[in-house]
Enzyme design. Sequence first.
Site, PDB file in Angstrom:
ATOM      1  N   GLU A  66       0.592  -0.689  -0.336  1.00  0.00           N
ATOM      2  CA  GLU A  66      -0.057   0.103   0.483  1.00  0.00           C
ATOM      3  C   GLU A  66       1.113   1.015  -0.079  1.00  0.00           C
ATOM      4  O   GLU A  66       0.160   2.151   0.882  1.00  0.00           O
ATOM      5  CB  GLU A  66      -1.033  -0.358   1.200  1.00  0.00           C
ATOM      6  CG  GLU A  66      -1.482  -1.067   1.311  1.00  0.00           C
ATOM      7  CD  GLU A  66      -2.812  -1.301   2.178  1.00  0.00           C
ATOM      8  OE1 GLU A  66      -4.162  -1.810   2.388  1.00  0.00           O
ATOM      9  OE2 GLU A  66      -2.242  -0.762   3.456  1.00  0.00           O
ATOM     10  N   CYS A  68     -11.500  -0.068   7.421  1.00  0.00           N
ATOM     11  CA  CYS A  68     -10.993   1.920   7.387  1.00  0.00           C
ATOM     12  C   CYS A  68     -12.114   1.979   7.246  1.00  0.00           C
ATOM     13  O   CYS A  68     -11.768   3.660   7.224  1.00  0.00           O
ATOM     14  CB  CYS A  68      -9.573   1.697   7.449  1.00  0.00           C
ATOM     15  SG  CYS A  68      -8.438   1.587   5.809  1.00  0.00           S
TER      16      CYS A  68
END
Lengths: 652, 652
Positions: B311, B404
């Site tokens: 990421e 999230c």
Amino acid sequence: MVRVHDVCAPAAPSAVAARDLTPLPLADVTLDAAHELGAWQSLNRDHTLPHVIERLETSGVLDNLRRIPGESDAPYRGFNFADSDLHKTLEAIAWEAARVPGDQPWEAFTRDATALLARAQREDGYLDSHVQGHPDQEPWRDMRWGHELYVLGHLIQAAIARERATGADDLMDVARRFADLAVTEFGPASTRADGYCGHPEIETALVELFRHTGERAYLRTALAMIDRRGTGALGTGPFESAYHQDHTPVRESREATGHAVRQLYLNAGVADAAAETDDAELIDVLAAQWESAHGAKAYVTGGMGARHKDESFGDPFELPPDRAYAETCASIASFQWDWRMLLATGDGRHADAMERALYNGIASSTSVDGRRFFYSNPLQLRTGHDGTSEYSPSERLDWFACACCPPNLARLVSSLGAYVATGTEIAARLHLYGAGEIRIGATTLTVTTDYPWDGRVDIAVDGPLESLALRIPAWARGATLEVDGRGDDAVAGSDGYARVALGGHAEHAGPRRITLTLPMPVDLLDPHPRVDAVRGCVALRRGPVVFCLEQADLPGGVALEDVRLDPSVAPRVGPAVASLRAGVTLHAQAVVRPAVGLPIATALPRASRTPAPSGMLPGRIALRAIPYARWANRGGGAMRVWIPVDEEGSAT
Amino acid sequence: MVRVHDVCAPAAPSAVAARDLTPLPLADVTLDAAHELGAWQSLNRDHTLPHVIERLETSGVLDNLRRIPGESDAPYRGFNFADSDLHKTLEAIAWEAARVPGDQPWEAFTRDATALLARAQREDGYLDSHVQGHPDQEPWRDMRWGHELYVLGHLIQAAIARERATGADDLMDVARRFADLAVTEFGPASTRADGYCGHPEIETALVELFRHTGERAYLRTALAMIDRRGTGALGTGPFESAYHQDHTPVRESREATGHAVRQLYLNAGVADAAAETDDAELIDVLAAQWESAHGAKAYVTGGMGARHKDESFGDPFELPPDRAYAETCASIASFQWDWRMLLATGDGRHADAMERALYNGIASSTSVDGRRFFYSNPLQLRTGHDGTSEYSPSERLDWFACACCPPNLARLVSSLGAYVATGTEIAARLHLYGAGEIRIGATTLTVTTDYPWDGRVDIAVDGPLESLALRIPAWARGATLEVDGRGDDAVAGSDGYARVALGGHAEHAGPRRITLTLPMPVDLLDPHPRVDAVRGCVALRRGPVVFCLEQADLPGGVALEDVRLDPSVAPRVGPAVASLRAGVTLHAQAVVRPAVGLPIATALPRASRTPAPSGMLPGRIALRAIPYARWANRGGGAMRVWIPVDEEGSAT
């Protein structure tokens, strides 16, 4: 890896083809160490293999095994498939024994390692130092990630290589005890829904063990594993089913997807199984897999597996050059799969693909000193690259936490001779052109060439061979063939091979002399229009060799990212560079367009296109391109295979 | 998230700027539900937030907490930071209470959840259901991956929001007990070398808690954590130090790198700390970070973090559209960081960046029904895309294993009003243009506009405000400003704001009337020349909104990959599409060049460029482009933001 003696090719297109597609014993092919393929084998023997053997000790692979009989108290080190590093190395050593007669420098190492394996092996034949070395684990519990059958597969391949090369059956004893246990556990009678490995490899090994021993249980077990696979029975963990090739039944799996190495190893095993059973359905699936892989998911270097994430193939035409994963093991697996497809179909495009991978995506993995390696093989490295990951370093590394690639390279290069030609007493084919000597029955072919740096291949045929087929690579236009002084165009059949009838020349004394000339202009390659990542760029290829630009070859102050090729000026051939083991370099013309003074933004209104600030006007430079496989041997600067074309300079 | 009352902006460039950069209480801004921003808030309240609250139950987040006082025997579920899903949701609920007066639909939920948190909290204040729920774990043992301070950060932000919005201090009691424990453990006196969190977030929360409470220990603890970070003391595990922002001391970290969300949350916290301490060194580092992020590592949509792998940000100019990770949380974090930079510097480019992210990379995350989300926000989806990964699905998903993003969206959208304007009694600034009402001291600004679909913004100023600064976005050329009927060019200062002096109009009865007109032609954007991945393409942008093409808008039989934009025909504005919540569409002209009949290869010799087979000749079509943020609301077909330009049709 298919071993060379015993492969049958029942699916070959004709009786002659079947005869000329029989693999040759490794010892019957000698590649000349003064030329490319033979030189690579020397580098492998003199540098890569000793380095790999040393690392087996220092990385803990041998200690992992010594722990089992209580001969080491070191903790287990490495991934749970670390045993396979040893097995692949033993295979490479065995091929070296076949390749180079005389005293065997690593025979003692092999004997010791084999004895260690025997001491570590359980009573029932099980042998996996990771499972045995962890009290909380037990055999065959984790088929998804356990890698036990993967490890066994490599052990089998090593044992076959050793027995074939030296006649020694010590390693085979160990391998068969483990293999027989696997047959009991996972053979056709097994009701285990998850009776197959999360990392294919055992399939090709079991088929080869069947060929080697004649024991059909090995073949039947491989077939059973192939037919069980793809139900999702392995479950998922950190990775999805496709990663483990468990998302679709093999017979329905027509797209190359998921983890690239797993897909390609599986395809190799399926090709073996299909060949042995004449299974047209599996051959058809493999043909679709091949079109998917090579038509939409292969780099110009032959690399496969576009994504770092999950080491996966990626979507069709998703082929980023900078983030190309193109794992070394995937190129090797692709090469091995194509070899099996070649034997099964006789179609020369498989040999073309092997050649492309060999000289580019596989060769790029190894440094010119033979002791440093790329795990992934990108086609671009940017200025400012963050090279801290072992999966995308700026230069080759001398080892890896996951060290699958270096010993895989060693075993491939040591056995390169096996892939050069096939045939029998009467008919033969040449697939890869390398200087050396090939013995086929009572005939000797002496090949003289500086291929792949030069397209002239001289072949002296001494003996009763009646037909010789020569591969005409798809990249070669205008190839010519001269037989005993009589020249003609080299007309390839639909299978990509030009055939030379040798029987009609009985009046001729001495060997027949054949000269194949494959013209090697510099090809400018466009990306397929759906490959977005390199739109507006060209790649330079000459013969089978793909070239690249490196920062090291640019004038000071010029960033590689600012270079635009002028395609109106045809690139020409430049001199060899011995220090790079580059038989050819290329020269091209370029315009430098400095990207300075632009706003801080990655996207800019068309209206804001302005000339570069004064002092930074575009300028013309001469470019030197080197073989892609030789990049990053002069430090870690920027590199690119696909070169942006200058819009204004373009004549197209 | 900076809360709106108490932010000081000591680094603002002048006294006036400081006055006009004071955040406003959330309740003082009302956005009109009939227009874009207000409508988004309604969607969030009516659909997203109820969906998120429901998922807190079904995904196990609440049960994870109930396990601690023995009120549930369900196993722990989710990642070890799942508590933060609840905390972010409580924050969103609190902002909704401030935003929409009257009966609070989720007050009982908040009270119950707060009471549950209090029951789960340890005597010493510690509160993390993952650590507490696993007997083999203990607090603060795993700073690299434990996420405990991350969870605390979100708890603090929720507690501040609740107390500010409603005056209720129940959640604040819980949060401060935990925060005080963290101060004891990690305050300036702590000698723990690893005394900081592997996922930044606590830093910004602690500074805000200082602003809220006046307790300097929170600020000092945040500063201590920032100054400890970057030594590698966290160690490495599955990820390298850069992933955890532990590779370089903050004061030397000038390149945006590693895990994008972590980098951006860290930058937000550093900006808070720098503002509170007037730390020029940190502000300078942040300026370099900003140029790195926005100059070389941001998508045209404002998305950041190019790589799926880890990421992470990726190398400069490595911006693949298809594999764009561009995590929703990264765009939100970028927005929040730019808000702090705006307050600290007064530079309008930060508001430009907020606007770009808001209407594109953030908005794209949510479906038109408000109940499905993208975790990553690619700029291209290919025909044949494998959408099985939750990180690269073909359509939005209703929840995630790592959830999230949805609650992060909920809290951002509920607090959007806070980002629209800043100011005090005398001077104010408008940063984001949305229809609604803004109260600044005794002055009311009534904004009438259909922005971002239309560039006309009418502002009625009723009250004693003396100066109003209006942001002139960098994309706006030829902006004009009319004050009480007198028009002129809108001249922006070097900070990107045009200032209207209102004090001189005392003779005028009733509110002053200001009309800002931002021309919105369709901009064709080129990629920066170093962005290789979209070379030869243009993006369409109008005002702040980036557009895309979708397969659903193409004639049958035309593949999106074969479409080439004709840039010689200026795109024009088309009608709104209510079902897509698209206030504007665009029409353009294109040529279709079918890529059929090409050899099975991803690279082709230039010489092989041939016309398409008969029956597949190039044809012209009209294109419809829709706002990028609205893609994938009509099924999962191909999409692209960057459109290849037709070489032959190009007039450039």
